[in-house]
Design an enzyme around this catalytic site. Structure first.
Site, PDB file in Angstrom:
ATOM      1  N   CYS A  73       0.747  -1.266  -0.083  1.00 18.16           N
ATOM      2  CA  CYS A  73      -0.083  -0.015  -0.041  1.00 18.16           C
ATOM      3  C   CYS A  73       0.755   1.124   0.019  1.00 18.16           C
ATOM      4  CB  CYS A  73      -1.006  -0.042   1.178  1.00 18.16           C
ATOM      5  SG  CYS A  73      -2.292   1.102   1.217  1.00 18.16           S
ATOM      6  N   ASP A 127      12.867 -12.918   5.798  1.00 19.88           N
ATOM      7  CA  ASP A 127      14.588 -12.269   5.525  1.00 19.88           C
ATOM      8  C   ASP A 127      15.236 -12.387   6.754  1.00 19.88           C
ATOM      9  OD1 ASP A 127      13.810 -12.449   2.960  1.00 19.88           O
ATOM     10  OD2 ASP A 127      13.471 -10.278   2.662  1.00 19.88           O
ATOM     11  N   ARG A 162      26.896 -32.723 -10.913  1.00 19.62           N
ATOM     12  CA  ARG A 162      26.435 -31.642 -11.599  1.00 19.62           C
ATOM     13  C   ARG A 162      26.738 -30.449 -10.440  1.00 19.62           C
ATOM     14  NH1 ARG A 162      20.884 -33.197 -14.543  1.00 19.62           N
ATOM     15  NH2 ARG A 162      21.818 -33.357 -16.410  1.00 19.62           N
ATOM     16  N   GLU A 222      19.088 -13.557  -3.798  1.00 17.04           N
ATOM     17  CA  GLU A 222      18.552 -12.845  -4.905  1.00 17.04           C
ATOM     18  C   GLU A 222      19.194 -11.494  -5.038  1.00 17.04           C
ATOM     19  OE1 GLU A 222      14.370 -12.632  -4.690  1.00 17.04           O
ATOM     20  OE2 GLU A 222      14.389 -11.601  -2.529  1.00 17.04           O
ATOM     21  N   MET A 250       7.779 -20.369  -2.755  1.00 18.03           N
ATOM     22  CA  MET A 250       7.563 -21.552  -1.958  1.00 18.03           C
ATOM     23  C   MET A 250       8.345 -21.385  -0.608  1.00 18.03           C
ATOM     24  SD  MET A 250      10.324 -24.597  -3.107  1.00 18.03           S
ATOM     25  CE  MET A 250       9.781 -25.716  -1.744  1.00 18.03           C
TER      26      MET A 250
END
Length: 319
Positions: A73, A127, A162, A222, A250
């Site tokens: 908002c 976070d 990998r 990120e 998720m």
């Protein structure tokens, strides 16, 4: 104080429902009426405010997300918009407001407090980037979600020899990346607070290959770069088969952990106690396993710090 309200704001976090439940039950225990504000600050503006009953929060403690819902908002920064929100609270005789959310939610709460509504903030964000508390509601659950994903990714990384890059949330804070990397045994962790040269990471992986290591896990927040960008940079220096796994939203979902439920219950109850004692303009938290309170302005003027000792340990254990 006879009437209070509670809202959730910003990004949802597992355990928010447990915090709302604690606020409602604690207030009712002391014969205080409680109102739920639906859809965060937008609900304050739109008068989407409903009286809560004891049963309203029944069967909610184990649920993820927030049944009060949440919404961004930005218009709440406008004083004229806040006047409407305050009028809606005053018309219902609501004297105090508990705001569950992150830094942006706290700023809205501080403005309301300065304009006559007694407010208390509860830290709710995965976070773990809010000052005045060691842990935020939702962090532990998100951490467990990431670690479970890393464990499963490592199975397939091992099978195919990998290097997997796991992208986790954390725009400005690296707590999720650091803690999950340490718990998941990642070979490298990239945090916003410590931006490593990708060549250094490539050299480390190459050294592991030369020792016979068949696979690697890299955890990147990120806020440093995307997993895709990390993979592209890595291939400039080393020839390895890489895969990217972006965990995305998720991380915010799922039933809250026992730790988050307990933390939310403690903080929710404490928020009501402070309002009952006519203390306001504060954010509650947990520090050294004890309940704490911090003025909003002190939270905004300090900087969240990564646990440097833990970061050093992560590097030491990932050889």
């Amino acid at each position: 104080m006879k009437k209070i309200a509670v809202l959730t704001s910003g990004g949802d976090a597992p355990g928010m429902n447990a915090a709302v439940r604690a606020v409602v039950r604690k207030a009712m225990y002391y014969d205080i009426e409680v109102y739920g504000v639906y859809q965060g600050y937008q609900g304050l503006i739109n008068n989407n405010i409903k009286k809560m009953e004891r049963g309203t929060v029944g069967d909610k403690i184990q649920r993820g997300g927030t049944f009060l819902q949440s919404a961004r908002c930005p218009e709440f920064k406008d004083p004229e918009v806040r006047k409407q929100a305050i009028a809606n609270l005053n018309n219902l005789g609501i004297e105090g407001l508990v705001v569950i959310g992150g830094d942006g939610s706290y700023r809205g709460a501080q403005r309301l407090n300065e304009e006559g509504i007694k407010t208390i903030g509860i830290p709710g964000t995965i976070d773990n980037d809010i000052n005045g508390t060691d842990f935020t509601i939702g962090f532990d659950t998100a951490l467990n979600t990431i670690v479970e994903a890393i464990d499963k990714i490592r199975d397939t990384a091992s099978s195919h020899e990998r290097t997997f890059i796991v992208e986790v949330m954390g725009r400005d804070a690296g707590d999720l990346a650091l803690w999950s990397g340490l718990a998941g045994g990642a070979e490298t962790v990239l945090c916003p607070e410590h931006r490593k040269d990708v060549k250094v990471i490539a050299d480390k992986i190459q050294q592991g290959i030369e020792r016979g290591k068949k696979h690697s896990i890299i955890v990147v927040a990120e806020g440093v770069m995307t997993g895709e960008e990390c993979g592209q940079e890595l291939k400039k220096y080393i020839n390895v088969d890489t895969r990217i796994s972006v965990l995305g939203h998720m991380q915010r979902g799922g039933s809250p952990s026992g730790m988050d439920r307990v933390l939310a219950s403690r903080l929710g109850g404490y928020a009501v106690e402070l309002l009952m004692n006519d203390e306001t303009g504060l954010a509650v938290g947990i520090q050294n396993n004890s309940l704490s309170k911090t003025k909003f302005e002190d939270i905004f003027t300090s900087v969240h710090h990564l646990d440097e000792k833990m970061y050093e340990l992560s590097n030491e254990l990932s050889i």
